[in-house]
Design a protein around this motif. Structure first.
Motif, PDB file in Angstrom:
ATOM      1  N   ILE A 270      -1.170   8.695  -8.870  1.00 50.12           N
ATOM      2  CA  ILE A 270      -1.851   8.179 -10.057  1.00 50.12           C
ATOM      3  C   ILE A 270      -3.134   8.982 -10.276  1.00 50.12           C
ATOM      4  N   ALA A 271      -3.755   9.348  -9.085  1.00 43.73           N
ATOM      5  CA  ALA A 271      -5.056   9.966  -9.213  1.00 43.73           C
ATOM      6  C   ALA A 271      -4.796  11.396  -9.967  1.00 43.73           C
TER       7      ALA A 271
ATOM      8  N   PRO B  23       0.966  -1.191  -0.054  1.00 35.65           N
ATOM      9  CA  PRO B  23      -0.126  -0.064   0.063  1.00 35.65           C
ATOM     10  C   PRO B  23       1.083   1.404   0.013  1.00 35.65           C
ATOM     11  N   ASP B  24       0.623   2.095  -0.756  1.00 38.47           N
ATOM     12  CA  ASP B  24       1.303   3.546  -1.026  1.00 38.47           C
ATOM     13  C   ASP B  24       0.254   4.727  -1.053  1.00 38.47           C
ATOM     14  N   SER B  25      -0.154   5.325  -0.301  1.00 38.15           N
ATOM     15  CA  SER B  25      -0.961   6.321  -0.443  1.00 38.15           C
ATOM     16  C   SER B  25      -0.544   7.641  -1.110  1.00 38.15           C
TER      17      SER B  25
END
Length: 89
Positions: A46-47, A38-40
């Protein structure tokens, strides 16, 4: 030849989760796999790319959550050309 090999150019690279165990040795494709943590921060980046129109997710089909079993069966056909999305709203 597995359908995902059709997306690779000769001597291309195919990386999957988990490993691509169904690529024949005769295919001119380099294979490998990776584990993702996981990498917020990465997801935010990306978003931003998607919002800026610089990255377009490839969506094959959208199913309602009630049709999750149909979505799973469709994915098992191996004939998808993008992601299968379950709409939760």
């Amino acid at each position: 030849m597995p359908v995902h090999c059709a997306y690779c150019v000769p001597a291309g690279h195919l990386v999957t989760l988990p490993g691509p165990d169904d690529v024949p040795a005769t295919a001119d494709v380099h294979t490998g796999w990776t584990v993702v943590e996981p990498d917020s921060g990465g997801l935010r980046a990306i978003a931003e790319l998607v919002a800026a129109g610089k990255l377009r997710p490839e969506i094959d089909t959208v199913f309602s959550l009630a049709d999750a079993a149909k979505a799973h069966a469709y994915g098992e056909t191996g004939r998808t050309r993008g992601k299968i999305v379950l709409q939760v709203v």
